[in-house]
Write a protein that holds these residues in place. Structure first.
Motif, mmCIF file in Angstrom:
data_model
loop_
_atom_site.group_PDB
_atom_site.id
_atom_site.type_symbol
_atom_site.label_atom_id
_atom_site.label_comp_id
_atom_site.label_asym_id
_atom_site.label_seq_id
_atom_site.Cartn_x
_atom_site.Cartn_y
_atom_site.Cartn_z
ATOM 1 N N GLY A 191 69.979 15.540 49.199
ATOM 2 C CA GLY A 191 71.186 15.354 48.412
ATOM 3 C C GLY A 191 71.431 16.507 47.469
ATOM 4 O O GLY A 191 70.569 17.368 47.250
ATOM 5 N N ASN A 193 71.934 16.274 44.217
ATOM 6 C CA ASN A 193 71.172 16.025 43.004
ATOM 7 C C ASN A 193 70.504 14.663 43.165
ATOM 8 O O ASN A 193 70.329 14.205 44.291
ATOM 9 N N SER A 194 70.132 14.022 42.075
ATOM 10 C CA SER A 194 69.429 12.742 42.186
ATOM 11 C C SER A 194 70.303 11.618 42.742
ATOM 12 O O SER A 194 69.782 10.616 43.230
ATOM 13 N N TRP A 195 71.634 11.801 42.687
ATOM 14 C CA TRP A 195 72.514 10.688 43.038
ATOM 15 C C TRP A 195 73.506 10.993 44.151
ATOM 16 O O TRP A 195 73.887 10.090 44.899
ATOM 17 N N ASP A 196 73.945 12.240 44.262
ATOM 18 C CA ASP A 196 75.093 12.544 45.116
ATOM 19 C C ASP A 196 74.692 13.086 46.486
ATOM 20 O O ASP A 196 73.763 13.885 46.619
ATOM 21 N N TRP A 198 73.431 11.843 49.343
ATOM 22 C CA TRP A 198 72.240 11.497 50.121
ATOM 23 C C TRP A 198 72.733 10.806 51.392
ATOM 24 O O TRP A 198 72.851 9.598 51.452
ATOM 25 N N SER A 290 70.590 8.261 30.613
ATOM 26 C CA SER A 290 71.008 8.301 32.010
ATOM 27 C C SER A 290 72.523 8.185 32.116
ATOM 28 O O SER A 290 73.226 7.946 31.127
ATOM 29 N N GLN A 291 73.033 8.320 33.360
ATOM 30 C CA GLN A 291 74.475 8.207 33.579
ATOM 31 C C GLN A 291 74.984 6.794 33.300
ATOM 32 O O GLN A 291 76.181 6.581 33.163
#
Length: 380
Positions: A191, A193-196, A198, A290-291
């Motif tokens: 991905g 980053n950690s969220w986008d 994947w 966090s977000q």
């Protein structure tokens, strides 16, 4: 089964081009139609595959023919993974597929769940990890948690072959069963980053569902763990025992990084390869918002898990850090945690081995880890 064996069609990525990166096309698996066809039980065959994406309609119109006749496939569309389930009895022979995608024939792999029946299994994916690291990981889990079986998916190692690794595993006392499954597929782009984004790393998720249904259905319990991860217990209880005695058959736990400290010795003077027991310094917490507006430790590792396979819901998906679509996987226990060794790795994902000077105000030794090290027979 590769698309290039019988058609010009290929899997097309869903990620927008502007987020693909320079090596995306090289790393993306456009060619694997499915990894394996497995006799899951006496009356069903399952095909384990990357997601079909643009091939979905072609697969839906494909007819599968075996010695017992014609059958349509029931598809399961999971996260970065797809399955086709067919009602086909054992010993039916090769299966022929006919449809818009083309015509192809494939064999069915036997089910090996029986060899892991009632075993406490550690399973992982590995590529070119030094065999001594792998054996240390096995020894630790044998002596600390009572593991007596090992399943390794080898993702195309070139430093040694599967037979060499298999022989090394068989040499470890107390390990009664070990399998090295050759899994030479593209791992896939990570991905952004950690969220986008994947959406394109299919390999490991396919392996985990394959492991579940071909090898681990009857295991007493199974631990999902990387070679650079060692699980610690706060109570002295084995993580396998905890899963087996739990109300759900699952325990899930978070991790902390173990790092190397700059001791003034040049890298080319260090003994090689270093081993897990050479490291015991905890990476300090790094608390951030966090977000979702929550305070969290940015240096904390994503969870891992140990499960009793027979108690896991059929519809759930074995994932890297959780088991999807199962409420029991929403929770983490504080009775266990794992240590993630930053320097036990090949830096395939990012540079992990930059060392910093010891700061007594920041760094501390992990006493629980050191105590566990003392209970491991590292040489046998």
């Amino acid at each position: 089964m590769s698309l290039s064996d019988f058609t010009d069609k290929r899997r097309q990525p869903t990620r927008p081009p502007e987020f693909r990166g320079e090596n995306f096309d090289r790393d993306f698996d456009s060619n694997t139609l499915f990894y394996d066809a497995v006799q899951v039980d006496k009356s069903r065959v399952a095909l384990f595959a990357p997601p079909f994406f643009n091939l979905t309609r072609d697969i839906a119109t494909t007819t599968f023919i075996s010695g017992s006749g014609t059958c349509k496939a029931r598809a399961r569309h999971l996260d970065r993974h797809a399955q086709l389930w067919l009602d086909i009895a054992e010993h039916a022979g090769p299966i022929q597929a006919l449809g818009d995608l083309g015509s192809f024939t494939f064999p069915v792999s036997p089910n090996y769940s029986q060899i892991f029946r009632d075993r406490r299994v550690i399973f992982t994916m590995s590529k070119d990890n030094p065999i001594e690291w792998i054996l240390d990981w096995v020894r630790f889990n044998r002596d600390i948690h009572g593991a007596d079986a090992v399943l390794i998916y080898d993702n195309g190692s070139s430093a040694y072959d599967a037979a060499t690794l298999s022989a090394a595993l068989r040499s470890v006392p107390g390990i009664d069963c070990s399998v090295v499954m050759e899994w030479p597929f593209k791992y896939g782009p990570q991905g952004a980053n950690s969220w986008d984004h994947w959406d394109s790393d299919f390999c490991q998720l396919g392996a985990w569902e394959h492991a579940r249904w071909r090898f681990l259905q009857h295991a007493r319990s199974a631990m999902n763990s990387d070679i650079d991860e060692l699980v610690l217990s706060k109570t002295g209880k084995s993580v396998f025992e905890a899963a087996e005695q739990s109300r759900t058959g699952l325990v899930r736990y978070r991790g902390r990084w173990i790092i190397g400290i700059d001791d003034g010795v040049r890298d080319d003077m260090r003994k090689a390869p270093h081993r897990h027991a050479d490291f015991s310094i905890l990476m300090p917490p790094d608390y951030k918002i966090s977000q979702f507006g929550l305070r969290r430790d940015a240096n904390e590792c994503l969870p891992k898990w140990t499960v009793v396979p027979s108690r896991c819901p059929v519809h759930a998906q074995w994932h890297v850090h959780s088991i999807f679509s199962w409420w029991a996987s929403y929770f983490c226990t504080r009775q266990f945690s794992f240590r993630h060794f930053r320097e036990i790795g090949s830096n395939w994902k990012y540079q992990r081995t930059h060392r910093v000077p010891l700061d007594p105000q920041v760094h501390r030794e992990d006493r629980a880890l050191l105590d566990a090290f003392q209970r491991v027979d590292w040489e046998n």
